[in-house]
Scaffold this motif. Sequence first.
Motif: not given
Lengths: 331, 331
Positions: B44, B46, B195, B260, B275, B284
């Motif tokens: 991902i 961030p 993650v 995120v 995420k 989220s």
Amino acid sequence: MNNPVPLAELWRGDILESTHFGHAVICDGAGQIVQAWGDPDAIIYPRSSAKMIQALPLIESGAADAVGLGTEQLALACASHQGEHQHTDRVAAWLDAIGMGESDLRCGVQVPNDPAVRQELRETNACACQLHNNCSGKHTGFLTLNRHLGGHSEYVEADHPVQLACRDAFEGVTGMESPGYGIDGCSAPNFATSVHGLARAMGSFASAHTRSDTRSRAQARLTDAMIAHPNLIAGTGRACTELMGAMKGRAAIKTGAEAVFVAILPEQQLGIALKVIDGGTRGSECAIAALLVKLGLLEADHPAVLNRMNKVQKNWRGLETGILRPAADLL
Amino acid sequence: MNNPVPLAELWRGDILESTHFGHAVICDGAGQIVQAWGDPDAIIYPRSSAKMIQALPLIESGAADAVGLGTEQLALACASHQGEHQHTDRVAAWLDAIGMGESDLRCGVQVPNDPAVRQELRETNACACQLHNNCSGKHTGFLTLNRHLGGHSEYVEADHPVQLACRDAFEGVTGMESPGYGIDGCSAPNFATSVHGLARAMGSFASAHTRSDTRSRAQARLTDAMIAHPNLIAGTGRACTELMGAMKGRAAIKTGAEAVFVAILPEQQLGIALKVIDGGTRGSECAIAALLVKLGLLEADHPAVLNRMNKVQKNWRGLETGILRPAADLL
């Protein structure tokens, strides 16, 4: 039961940043699946993508002809407009023509989505009203039907004759019993169905001109009305309006909240329904554009398409950071 | 590799309308996974959730102490603020203190997210500037570091000493080589990780007060600064600010674009990263609130929590239509 599949992808540089999963079905005029992605049996709320179905009783009952509705009113009955004057003025005139007013609506007050109208309201110290609600055309259709049926004023109640007629039409064209309903943003019941059921309904609209029964003639009239007035279906800059404009009368399309999109393709006698499961509108707009390109109805390089199907992402300094594009399996 | 799993669900009536899938990891101070949902190895970006990592070189280099930065400046370096005066005034003063100005920033002009500031700009015919960019604190941190390092003015270029220092810190605390970077909304490189890598970094921040090396002391200072100034981290009404306020100093949390969320829990010496794969912020926010409730840091009935974790959905007439709630497996 199949899992949802990727329909749209947001890339940043060379790395996939976000993915919109969902279900999509293309149906023929007989309701058979031509192609499907994900689970055709997934239960969804069509939300505003079902407005042309909710408008069927307005025509089938004779209510529309009793007050002489034209294509503009029928398009507005199928619309999720953004409260521009072209929308609210016509809805107000329609209400006036049936001897009713803004206070008879039960859709609720919505601050209009159109930025220019919002600014105008601010500058004139005016308040938004129910005419600005994106569903005010649908509700004026409900009021027109209700006046014809002689029902009581609370026409959004689920057991009201107006809503019973809508449910009957909905289950008729989706070809299945609705597993239930929820209360929509505009307070009317919204009946659930499967993605296949919704695509079957759209296939039925798309092939209506080949049949001559009352329902089919109503379906053809509504499709024609939508196609005749892309600006009334949504508004300036909106996906439904811009993509219908780019297709130059070859299809009617309609979005629904929480990332539903449907398309009625009379030339091909095909219907499409799709749902991005996370409710992300950018995903459903990307996916419907991709399917319409795939079926030859849209040019991939048309600005209205590029702005949704292969949208270049830019940051605050205007630098290109990535792209929103359809999943490869959709093409 | 595991598939993403449901993290948050939107119900309308008795039917599930939309689902946010994603990945979540809780790590201890040593970087070991305590609990995980979905795929800990999913890569991902961030985005802004890495700002406290990007602020490490500012302290470790000695730049922060050379100009006497306090906890307010350090919090702003970690912030995604919404351009309120409490944010922009402090950033402007900080720039002035290091002999620089708005034009030295490279984050770009952003119309501020705060409605009151937007209205004020309209009413005074004023323009938004780079100070309003949600990342202007981070960028003033970059400028402070750059002044200390003596680098050239284009501090957002990926091979600039400022960004090389950020990458080094990022790979250090995530415990893995970054597989690449994208250009962020503010034009700085945003380094990708897993993650698990991001949760490992947060676990490292959460346990920093148990260690005494330079990096750990910098991590503890940044965590303390975030916790001391929830209003500077985001702003009025925002999830980071309201949830940190509700936790009364027990945790630092930070959102990043495209859904995120991270949390630093010094008491438990735990870090969280999650995420939502579709980028939906409501998902989220719901998921991080659920995990913080699960870990005993938030009361489920606190208004800031109810507004995100079990948010009742209402329509234009104020009727309840459904609820946004965390997936059962998260609790």
